[in-house]
Design an enzyme around this catalytic site. Structure first.
Site, PDB file in Angstrom:
ATOM      1  CG  ASN A 183      -1.722   1.208   1.410  1.00 41.74           C
ATOM      2  OD1 ASN A 183      -1.841   2.016   0.481  1.00 41.74           O
ATOM      3  ND2 ASN A 183      -2.314   1.386   2.585  1.00 41.74           N
ATOM      4  CE  LYS A 213       0.218   3.265   4.725  1.00 43.57           C
ATOM      5  NZ  LYS A 213       0.194   3.379   6.163  1.00 43.57           N
ATOM      6  CG  HIS A 253      -5.640   1.539   5.303  1.00 49.11           C
ATOM      7  ND1 HIS A 253      -5.203   2.493   6.191  1.00 49.11           N
ATOM      8  CD2 HIS A 253      -4.594   0.702   5.087  1.00 49.11           C
ATOM      9  CE1 HIS A 253      -3.932   2.240   6.491  1.00 49.11           C
ATOM     10  NE2 HIS A 253      -3.537   1.170   5.834  1.00 49.11           N
ATOM     11  CD  GLU A 301      -2.840   5.250   6.857  1.00 50.28           C
ATOM     12  OE1 GLU A 301      -2.867   5.308   5.615  1.00 50.28           O
ATOM     13  OE2 GLU A 301      -1.882   4.761   7.502  1.00 50.28           O
ATOM     14  CD  GLU A 306      -3.333  -2.984   7.355  1.00 51.35           C
ATOM     15  OE1 GLU A 306      -2.207  -3.156   6.890  1.00 51.35           O
ATOM     16  OE2 GLU A 306      -4.012  -1.976   7.124  1.00 51.35           O
ATOM     17  N   GLY A 322       2.557   1.764  10.828  1.00 53.83           N
ATOM     18  CA  GLY A 322       3.490   2.884  10.694  1.00 53.83           C
ATOM     19  C   GLY A 322       4.186   3.268  11.983  1.00 53.83           C
ATOM     20  CB  SER A 350       5.474  -2.163  11.928  1.00 53.66           C
ATOM     21  OG  SER A 350       5.004  -0.848  12.161  1.00 53.66           O
TER      22      SER A 350
HETATM   23  C1  PEP Z   1      -0.616  -0.131   6.181  1.00 56.31           C
HETATM   24  O1  PEP Z   1      -0.747   1.075   6.114  1.00 56.31           O
HETATM   25  O2  PEP Z   1      -1.473  -0.895   5.698  1.00 56.31           O
HETATM   26  C2  PEP Z   1       0.573  -0.661   6.860  1.00 56.31           C
HETATM   27  C3  PEP Z   1       0.568  -1.917   7.216  1.00 56.31           C
HETATM   28  O3  PEP Z   1       1.592   0.220   7.067  1.00 56.31           O
HETATM   29  P1  PEP Z   1       3.025  -0.111   7.715  1.00 56.31           P
HETATM   30  O4  PEP Z   1       3.533  -1.379   7.066  1.00 56.31           O
HETATM   31  O5  PEP Z   1       3.880   1.067   7.385  1.00 56.31           O
HETATM   32  O6  PEP Z   1       2.818  -0.284   9.175  1.00 56.31           O
END
Ligand code: PEP
Length: 249
Positions: free
Chosen positions: A9, A11, A94, A96, A166, A172, A212
């Site tokens: 992703n 973003k 997601h 966000e 997630e 992040g 992460s």
């Molecule tokens: C995400 O935004 O779906 C995500 C998993 O981000 P990150 O790997 O940076 O934690």
């Protein structure tokens, strides 16, 4: 055997030129995995990314879409617009989108319906906040998110659903769920889907972990029996890191 998927992703990062540069770098690194690989660039880079990835084993997903077919929804993108540029997978729900754009339960359910009506693959994200986990509410929160947006679907529709757990506190932040925490939640989700539908639906549904994931922790997380791949944010912006994560499956 259940499908394995690694999706990146991107973003709101990388303009079209930068997206194509990352794609060229990905094409020149050796991805030896049998997993399905997807990248999700921003809307303006989708068509060029599809073109650049033709003939490779990397597909393209959108990061969101609107639930209506077309009409007066300034700034939005519909399923048929995505299909028109060769994109047939979409990330929905997601954290966000939930947090910054108030996309929750019923709205997400309408988006899921619209994508499935067009036979698109949906990568449906869900996960708890840190407070939920610390107050031992994480299983309840996740059950509610799945129930609100997915459990109205008939069993047959699940062939196009990919789940992505997630935990919001891990996105992040560099704070990954431990492989055991991921496995516990994935097993719980699979059982919840089996209880609502049946074992066949639950056992065929890929459940990705996101939060992460890095080259250093990917293989331990992916080694868990109910973890079928990953949704990768930050590390997907580096061709070397993303390929290392893909090859960790
Ligand atoms: C995400 O935004 O779906 C995500 C998993 O981000 P990150 O790997 O940076 O934690």
């Amino acid at each position: 055997m259940r499908k394995q998927i690694v999706a990146g992703n991107w973003k709101m990062n990388l303009n079209q030129v930068e997206s194509l540069q990352l794609i060229e770098a990905l094409k020149s690194t050796k991805n030896t995995s049998r997993a399905e690989v997807l990248v999700a660039p921003n809307f303006t880079a989708l068509a060029a990314s599809v073109e650049a990835l033709k003939g490779t084993n990397i597909g393209v997903a959108a990061q969101n879409m609107h639930q209506a077919e077309c009409g007066a929804f300034t700034g939005e993108i519909s399923a048929q617009m995505l299909l028109g540029v060769g994109v047939n997978s979409v990330i929905l729900g997601h954290s966000e989108r939930r947090e910054y754009f108030s996309e929750y339960g019923e709205l997400l359910s309408a988006k899921v319906d619209a994508a499935l009506n067009h036979n698109m693959q949906v990568i449906f994200c869900f996960g708890e906040l840190l407070d939920d986990r610390e107050s031992d509410q994480h299983f309840d929160v996740v059950t509610e998110q799945l129930t609100e947006s997915l459990f109205h679907l008939p069993a047959a529709a699940w062939k196009n659903i990919v789940l992505a757990y997630e935990p919001v506190w891990a996105i992040g932040t560099g704070m990954t769920a431990s492989p055991e925490q991921a496995q516990d939640m994935h097993a719980f989700v699979r059982k919840t889907v089996a209880d609502h539908y049946d074992n066949a639906v639950a056992n065929n549904c890929p459940i990705l972990y996101g939060g992460s994931v890095k080259p250093a922790n990917a293989s331990l997380i992916f080694s868990k029996p109910d973890v079928d791949g990953g949704l990768i944010g930050g590390a997907a912006l580096s061709a070397d890191d993303f390929t290392a994560i893909i090859n960790a499956i």
